[in-house]
Design a protein around this motif. Structure first.
Motif, mmCIF file in Angstrom:
data_model
loop_
_atom_site.group_PDB
_atom_site.id
_atom_site.type_symbol
_atom_site.label_atom_id
_atom_site.label_comp_id
_atom_site.label_asym_id
_atom_site.label_seq_id
_atom_site.Cartn_x
_atom_site.Cartn_y
_atom_site.Cartn_z
ATOM 1 N N UNK A 178 0.804 -1.227 0.000
ATOM 2 C CA UNK A 178 0.000 0.000 0.000
ATOM 3 C C UNK A 178 0.834 1.273 0.000
ATOM 4 N N UNK A 179 2.162 1.118 -0.001
ATOM 5 C CA UNK A 179 2.991 2.332 -0.065
ATOM 6 C C UNK A 179 3.293 2.628 -1.530
ATOM 7 N N UNK A 180 2.384 3.365 -2.128
ATOM 8 C CA UNK A 180 2.416 3.540 -3.580
ATOM 9 C C UNK A 180 2.042 4.977 -3.929
ATOM 10 N N UNK A 181 2.949 5.628 -4.638
ATOM 11 C CA UNK A 181 2.697 6.984 -5.138
ATOM 12 C C UNK A 181 2.862 6.930 -6.652
ATOM 13 N N UNK A 182 1.986 7.590 -7.369
ATOM 14 C CA UNK A 182 2.141 7.667 -8.821
ATOM 15 C C UNK A 182 2.769 9.008 -9.183
ATOM 16 N N UNK A 183 3.674 8.983 -10.154
ATOM 17 C CA UNK A 183 4.326 10.228 -10.535
ATOM 18 C C UNK A 183 4.105 10.497 -12.027
ATOM 19 N N UNK A 184 4.035 11.754 -12.391
ATOM 20 C CA UNK A 184 3.589 12.281 -13.702
ATOM 21 C C UNK A 184 2.072 12.119 -13.793
ATOM 22 N N UNK A 185 1.672 10.852 -13.898
ATOM 23 C CA UNK A 185 0.276 10.451 -13.736
ATOM 24 C C UNK A 185 -0.693 11.446 -14.407
ATOM 25 N N UNK A 186 -0.363 11.754 -15.682
ATOM 26 C CA UNK A 186 -1.147 12.751 -16.412
ATOM 27 C C UNK A 186 -2.634 12.427 -16.511
ATOM 28 N N UNK A 187 -2.959 11.120 -16.586
ATOM 29 C CA UNK A 187 -4.386 10.769 -16.636
ATOM 30 C C UNK A 187 -4.896 10.340 -15.271
ATOM 31 N N UNK A 188 -4.183 10.728 -14.246
ATOM 32 C CA UNK A 188 -4.624 10.407 -12.884
ATOM 33 C C UNK A 188 -6.034 10.909 -12.615
#
Lengths: 580, 459, 433
Positions: B270-280
């Motif tokens: 569960x330790x998860x970060x998304x980066x850039x993630x333009x379509x987040x």
């Protein structure tokens, strides 16, 4: 190293390693030396004819009446050294000269212990490039393809007649720790004496595990990132494998048989602290990375090729690492640029380049001041610039004692051979260098070198050429000389070949019609004064013609002289090069 | 010059503390500033007292203890040091692009403290940056959280020792281009990316078990279990599964983001970060529920196909959907004005000042696991601070001073031109670059893809 | 609801009649022509000061009247109370319309094969339906110069307005021929040529340019003498530059190169020359000012070109040149993020250019440089109605752009970015279906 006898025989039974390699690896330096002395004695006993005429008449020498620096700071004036069978037999001020000795008068000469190159590549050939297997997975290539061959022994690629040996011996180097060529882990270093071509010449076959910050293209580990990780993994797996092998030997039954992995096995003497890792680390960040690995894994560390380590003396001291400084100094070109119409900004920036350059020259002095014993490495250095670089370092604070120590006793201590070499002492290997002036003196020339008791003789009056300026001469020059016989015309051509200024002159043939080409000898050039000589045959007599004069831009003005025959004017102009 | 300050401080500290290696800590009293605390509102005409690198007291009419410098910040704005959750500055190598999984490599090994970009970032108020591996591999290397203590020669001094471990993952075009199309290795598709990651995790479980078995029996009598092979890659993946490492995953499309959320859920990560993630923004509710958030660009788009369907309103949508959101640079240029990048969320989505500032302070701190130490102006936190002449979200704002651990590393009034720490002794003429290139995600992978060299943005 | 949301909502309401024509679901927002009365605004004319509580009447694509309490019965009234009217911003160097997706070669139309291709027309390749265009114009950037890239003479650039269905409808009246001046700088970190090679390459390129200029001059002379010339489109185009029909846009950045370029321009007696790029202009600002050449510089948000440079070298460059007396316009050199022009101007303003000059650098100054100041660059009667209405300083990041007019057309305040925002701010279904 596995010490258990039954284990060894088991290994042999399994025929996992070749017997030969295995045996050699088990030799330590001392045993090797014994073997080597026996060989030496054998040679003297079973002498025979030599129809090449190359064999020396005697192995006994006496150098008389010289100034002997036996080790840094210790001088014997008017001393005599007697060399016999490859060793220093006697050092004193009043020695009886043996009847079988060849005598070398040492008047006005200075004798130093033979220099030791703590890491070099002279005489070492590159291994054949590893073939990449078809369909190889670049993320997991075989070790040898990825530049990981710690099991390789440099002696298999070393030859006393190979590139660079003579050039460095000419500078006074008599022993070298040679490193294999390759990438991240090219193999093991060896200690060699730069002696006679007929001798075996090695002192130790595996003196250290050589490592570099170099990686293959497009394969793992492809960068320093991967290299650091791979290092940790290899080392830890070597520890585990060694453990497994020990378990197998101790217990055997019920245990999986250890698979042979020569790369990992090559780490065992490092893990057992028998040999150090010799890490090429040139700049600050590379040094820190090598120290980091050492700190994590705990091996003995020798840093080599150090070019920019001044600010790390404390860290190096704390890590207990040994240091081999590079004899290569930065090209002074950039620090000597002169801006005529430079802005204040450009001048400031230039000042920083000059500072950086001076810092590089002061590195050795820094280490001396910090009390860290260091040696020198010839790797990547140009043999022709050795004396110049040494005197540059001494002009920048390195003491004569420290310079000599780095070239002799410190190197011997770092390499673990101080018990038989590194200083001029009775019973030590007969390695020495005889110069015309003191070390660091610009005029100093090497006249003789003894390596392994063999004499190598060099012209004392070596011509001097400032190589940074020599480029200006390169090209073709048209000359004219006014002689009693009329105007003589021709060309002089200069070129730089293998770091040396060479030239040839086209002159009228004194013996006939037409022109002949002669090689220039003893070229001296300091950026302004130019002199050389060449010889021609005139009616069966060899005449040496001396040329001397001044170069200004593309013009030369001076004289030609022939002994007892007079002086004539000589002018030359450089032919402009055609450039796009 | 800053570097002399640093050296001086180091010397002083050495004298004070003997030979224990420690980074410099400073003390200072900043008087009468508009304090943008980020977590506790805006405090007008307030003083902040820093002692030994920590914020000791926030209040009115504080007086400076003996030997503590006092700075008058009347009419000025004080904010927490800016935190960049995605940077490749000060790293000698960015990509070990030779394998689809390179969890064994570590950016801490290749820190280059001489990068003048660090000083430029400080001059833009950035005090902490997360130095990531590039995006060539599905699972890249372990990243490193750095505190920009410019002037040191020691990479260890740049590392924020208190920060938890992090690792880079990458989905979509970059790993499929480098390995699939570049080398004919999996992954070539987004299906393959999922498989590569699942394979890695599954192998790590096996690996862990092997070691557990060995460790359990190795000291027993007549043990016949021999030591397994040590595998730093699987070791690291096992640590991820054990929750010891935060994943920062390079991603663009909604589908791939959703994929990794599912993979991580399956493996209990569960330790998860998304980066850039333009379509987040398209999977904002999922990001809010299952992840530690998204670290986005303010407005970058259309530099490659997978960012063609993106929007500058991304950060605003994510924030309004309760996703922990930060704005990062991934660039040696943007890292100098992240305050301006954050302000763009006010144009594109109308975020409040406090929301906008949280994007570059407390939120990235949360994503790096350091929000208890930095990211806001609170008593007890580390004194990473920036003084601006204007409100930092104004386009006219100019950073005046930047502090890390209470030590001033940038002061606009005392700013020498040439801030290089190291100069080559053989450099004839200093090179001038027409396109001063950014440090970037795909740095060093040109080897595998011809077209990479032509990219202007390859993030 | 957030501000933007509200604006969009209002815009949608205004467009309700149009929507009702649709036979399938979904709204289509089109630019709207006609007569508009903008009331009660603060008008920032740029050339004639700031006019408070003023009306602007737009008709037939022009600014017909500026004054207090104007009335026009048939005009659509746009209430601008509390808002500001500015002339449309001009980005003096972009790749607008010439590329859709940066990394996709199939969508890159800015660089043709060949070293000498001045005849390549940017205007031909501009895609009027590029998704980038609406994204850009809603920020108040109404006009851009689209510039080809590549060899010594990469093509012919074109000034366009960001509205229209054909390139000709978009064309804003200026074309120029860019020339990449031979440089002693490195192209990027990957450029590993030796100093010697760089010098050699630059010399070779210089020689090449001299020869080309010579040829173009010959071509022009023969043309003027009405000689019958064989087809040579490259020289035909360059001859127009020699003759002064087209401006020569000299791309040059390094200080030393700039001085050389100025010398070259003088030597060749180039009739119309503009310096572009000029990232080290501050180092030779005096020389540029003395030459009288106008400068297009940017991006302002850039890393300094040398490691030893001050961190703010690029921010402060425009200001330093302007203070030395150089006529300075700004560019982003961008494609998809030309919308950052006002922020580039804002940074230049903060770092020495000042707000007023920064505004000029994106309005009237480029209009003058491009010779279109009779139509663009300020709010004046008779000029084109290419302007925008904002709720504050357009350089300020949080300012909202309320309306944009291009050639009198009222531009719909939407773009793909905005539509995605509308759809996804509150996604339906949310987490659970």
């Amino acid at each position: 190293m596995p010490k258990n006898k039954s284990f060894v025989s088991l290994w042999l039974d399994l025929n996992i390693l070749s017997t030969h390699n295995f045996m050699i690896k088990r030799q330590n330096t001392l045993k090797l030396l014994m073997v080597w002395f026996c060989l030496l004695l054998g040679q003297t006993v079973y002498s025979q004819s030599d129809y090449t005429g190359n064999k020396r008449v005697t192995g006994t020498y006496a150098i008389t009446n010289a100034t002997i620096i036996t080790s840094p700071g210790k001088t014997i004036s008017n001393g005599t050294i007697i060399i016999k069978d490859g060793l220093f037999a006697k050092i004193s001020t009043s020695a009886q000269l043996p009847v079988d000795a060849q005598i070398i008068p040492g008047d006005s000469l200075i004798i130093y212990p033979g220099f030791i190159d703590a890491l070099g590549e002279q005489g070492v050939a590159s291994p054949e490039e590893a073939k990449r297997p078809k369909d190889m997975d670049p993320s997991n290539p075989p070790n040898h393809v990825a530049g990981i061959t710690p099991e390789l022994e440099v002696l298999d690629y070393w030859n006393i007649e190979g590139n660079g040996v003579e050039a460095w011996r000419k500078n006074g180097f008599t022993i070298s720790q040679v490193a294999p060529k390759g990438l991240m882990l090219p193999g093991k270093t060896a200690l060699v004496v730069l002696g006679d071509e007929k001798s075996s010449n090695y002192l130790s076959t595996a003196s250290g595990l050589y490592a570099q910050f170099k990686t293959p293209r497009g394969l793992y580990p492809g960068t320093t990132l991967g290299l650091m990780a791979k290092w940790r993994e290899l080392y830890k797996n070597a520890v585990l494998k060694q453990e497994h092998e020990k378990m197998f030997v101790a217990q055997g039954n019920g245990l999986a048989r250890p698979q042979n992995d020569p790369s990992l096995a090559a780490f065992y003497p490092v893990i057992d602290q028998e040999i150090p890792v010799i890490f090429q680390a040139k700049d600050e960040l590379e040094i820190r990375r090598a120290l980091k690995l050492q700190n994590e894994l705990g091996f003995r560390l020798v840093l080599t090729g150090v070019e920019d380590g001044s600010s790390l003396v404390e860290d190096i001291k704390a890590a207990g690492a040994s240091v081999i400084l590079s004899l290569d100094l930065p090209d002074p070109k950039a620090s000597k640029v002169e801006f005529d119409e430079a802005t204040e900004e450009a001048k400031k920036a230039q000042q920083r380049v000059v500072e950086a350059y001076n810092n590089a020259l002061m590195q050795a002095a820094h280490f001396e001041k910090a009390g860290i014993p260091f040696a020198f490495s010839t790797q990547d250095a140009k043999s022709g610039e050795f004396m110049k670089h040494l005197s540059l370092m001494m002009e920048n604070g390195l003491s004569e004692e420290a310079a000599l120590a780095a070239l002799t006793i410190n190197a011997a201590e770092i390499l673990g051979i101080a018990q038989y070499t590194g200083s001029i002492a009775e019973g030590n290997l007969a390695n020495l260098v005889i110069t015309t002036d003191k070390l660091g003196d610009e005029k100093a020339k090497v006249k003789y070198v003894f390596a392994d008791g063999y004499l190598f003789e060099y012209e004392g009056e070596k011509p001097k050429v400032d190589m940074s300026k020599a480029k200006e001469l390169v090209g073709t020059w048209n000359y004219e000389s006014e002689t009693p016989g009329g105007t003589s015309k021709g060309t002089v051509k200069y070129e730089i070949n293998a770091g040396e200024l060479q030239g040839e002159i086209v002159v009228d043939d004194p013996d006939g019609s037409g022109q002949i080409t002669r090689k220039l000898k003893d070229i001296n050039y300091d950026g302004k004064e130019l002199s050389f000589n060449f010889s021609v045959m005139a009616q069966g007599n060899k005449l040496i013609v001396y040329a001397k004069g001044t170069v200004m831009d593309d013009k030369f003005e001076g004289t030609l002289s022939i002994k007892d025959m007079g002086k004539y004017s000589l002018t030359a102009t450089k032919v402009p090069e055609f450039k796009l | 010059m800053k570097k002399f300050n640093y050296i001086l401080l180091c010397v002083l500290l050495l004298v004070a503390n003997g030979l224990t290696a420690q980074t410099p800590k400073g003390s200072v009293l900043i008087k009468n500033a508009t304090v943008l605390t980020v977590t506790q509102g805006t405090l007008e005409e307030t003083d902040v007292l820093v002692q030994d690198g920590l914020i000791k007291k926030i209040g009115k009419d504080l007086s400076a203890p003996k030997n503590v410098e006092s700075i008058d910040a009347t009419g000025k704005f004080l904010m927490p040091g800016i935190i960049d959750a995605h940077s490749h500055l000060a790293l000698d190598v960015v990509n070990e692009a030779t394998a689809p999984i390179t969890a064994q490599v570590s950016m801490a090994d290749v820190i280059n403290p001489f990068d003048v970009g660090i000083y430029r970032a400080l001059a833009g108020g950035t005090t902490i940056a997360h130095g990531l591996h590039g995006s060539a591999n599905a699972i890249g290397g372990q990243s490193i959280t750095m505190k920009y203590r410019y002037g040191t020669h020691d990479p260890e001094d740049i590392i924020m020792k208190e920060a938890p471990r992090t690792i880079k993952f990458a989905l979509g075009e970059n790993p499929t281009r480098v390995h699939g199309r570049g080398k004919n290795l999996q992954p070539r598709t987004r299906m393959g990316v999922e498989a590569v990651i699942r394979n890695g995790f599954a192998e790590a479980i096996q690996y862990k078990k092997q070691w557990e078995t060995y460790n359990a029996s190795k000291d027993k009598k007549n043990n016949t279990i021999t030591p397994p092979e040590y595998n730093l890659k699987l070791e690291t993946l096992a640590d991820i599964l054990d929750g010891e490492i935060i994943i920062h995953c390079h991603s663009y499309r909604a589908d791939e983001i959703y994929m990794l959320i599912n993979v991580c859920r399956d493996f209990g990560v569960d330790k998860l970060v998304f980066t850039h993630v333009n379509e987040g923004f398209k999977v904002a509710p999922e990001l809010a529920k299952y992840t530690m958030g998204a670290s986005v660009f303010s407005d970058w788009w259309a530099y490659k196909f997978e960012v063609y369907y993106s929007t500058a309103y991304n950060a605003a949508i994510l924030m309004e959907n309760d996703v922990i959101t930060s704005i990062n640079s991934d660039s040696g240029e943007l890292i100098r004005h992240l305050y301006h990048e954050a302000a763009k969320t006010q144009r594109y989505g109308g975020l409040t000042d406090e929301q906008a500032l949280s994007l570059i302070t407390i939120n990235p701190a949360k994503q790096l696991g350091i929000d208890d130490l930095v990211g806001s102006i609170e008593e007890g936190k580390q004194a990473d601070l920036v003084i601006f002449d204007n409100h930092p979200l104004s386009v006219y704002a100019i950073p005046q001073m930047t502090f890390v651990d209470g030590v001033k590393y940038f002061d606009i009034n005392d700013d020498e031109d040439d801030q290089r720490l190291k100069v080559s002794p053989t450099q004839m003429v200093e090179p001038v670059y027409l396109q001063a290139e950014d440090e970037r995600c795909m740095h060093g992978v040109e080897l595998f893809t011809e077209e990479a060299a032509n990219f202007t943005h390859t993030h | 609801m957030r501000k933007i949301n509200l604006i969009i909502y209002i815009v949608l309401l205004l467009l309700v009649p149009i929507l009702s024509y649709g036979q399938i679901e979904g709204e289509v927002l089109k630019p709207e022509g006609g007569k508009f009365l903008l009331t009660g605004a603060t008008v920032v004319t740029v050339t004639n000061g700031v006019l408070e509580a003023t009306d602007v009447l737009i008709s037939e694509g022009k600014i017909q009247q500026i004054g207090k309490n104007l009335s026009a019965s048939e005009a659509t009234v746009v209430d601008c109370n509390g808002h500001f009217i500015y002339p449309g911003m001009i980005d003096s160097g972009t790749r607008m319309g010439l590329v859709e997706v940066g990394s996709l070669a199939e969508t890159q139309d800015y660089a043709e094969i060949g070293n000498v291709t001045p005849n390549m027309q940017a205007l031909t390749a501009i895609n009027p339906n590029s998704v980038v265009i609406p994204v850009t114009r809603v920020s108040g950037v109404t006009t851009t110069l689209s510039v080809p890239a590549g060899g010594l003479f990469p093509g012919t650039s074109a000034l366009i307005n960001l509205n229209g269905y054909t390139p000709d409808q978009m064309f804003a009246g200026f074309k120029g021929v860019p020339m990449n001046f031979p440089t002693l700088a490195r192209r990027g970190r990957w450029d590993r040529r030796s100093d010697e090679d760089i010098e050699k390459d630059a010399k070779k390129a210089m020689k090449n340019i001299d020869e080309l200029w010579e040829k173009a001059s010959t071509y022009m002379k023969l043309e003027d003498a009405e000689a019958e010339l064989t087809y040579y489109p490259e020289m035909e185009q360059l001859a127009k530059v020699v003759r002064g029909e087209l401006a020569l846009m000299v791309e040059v950045n390094k200080a030393e190169d700039i001085k050389n370029a100025i010398k070259w321009i003088k030597e060749k007696e180039v009739q119309k020359a503009i310096l572009t790029g000029v990232s080290e202009g501050y180092r030779v600002a005096k020389e540029i000012a003395e030459s009288g050449l106008p400068v297009i510089t940017g991006p302002v948000l850039a890393i300094p070109s040398r490691d030893s440079d001050r961190y703010d070298a690029a921010y402060s460059n425009a200001g330093k040149m302007q203070k030395a007396g150089v006529k300075v316009a700004l560019r982003t050199n961008e494609a998809e993020n030309v919308r950052n022009l006002p922020f580039n101007a804002g940074f230049a303003a903060a770092y020495g250019l000042g707000k007023e000059e920064a505004l000029k650098a994106v309005t009237i100054v480029p209009a003058e440089i491009f010779g279109v100041d009779d139509k663009l660059g300020s709010i004046e009667e008779g000029k084109n109605a290419t302007l925008f209405i904002a709720d504050g300083d357009p350089f300020e990041t949080k300012t909202q752009i309320k309306h944009v007019f291009i050639d009198g057309y009222k531009i719909p305040m939407t773009s793909r970015h905005i539509r995605l925002y509308q759809e996804f701010l509150e996604r339906n279904p949310g987490l659970e279906k």
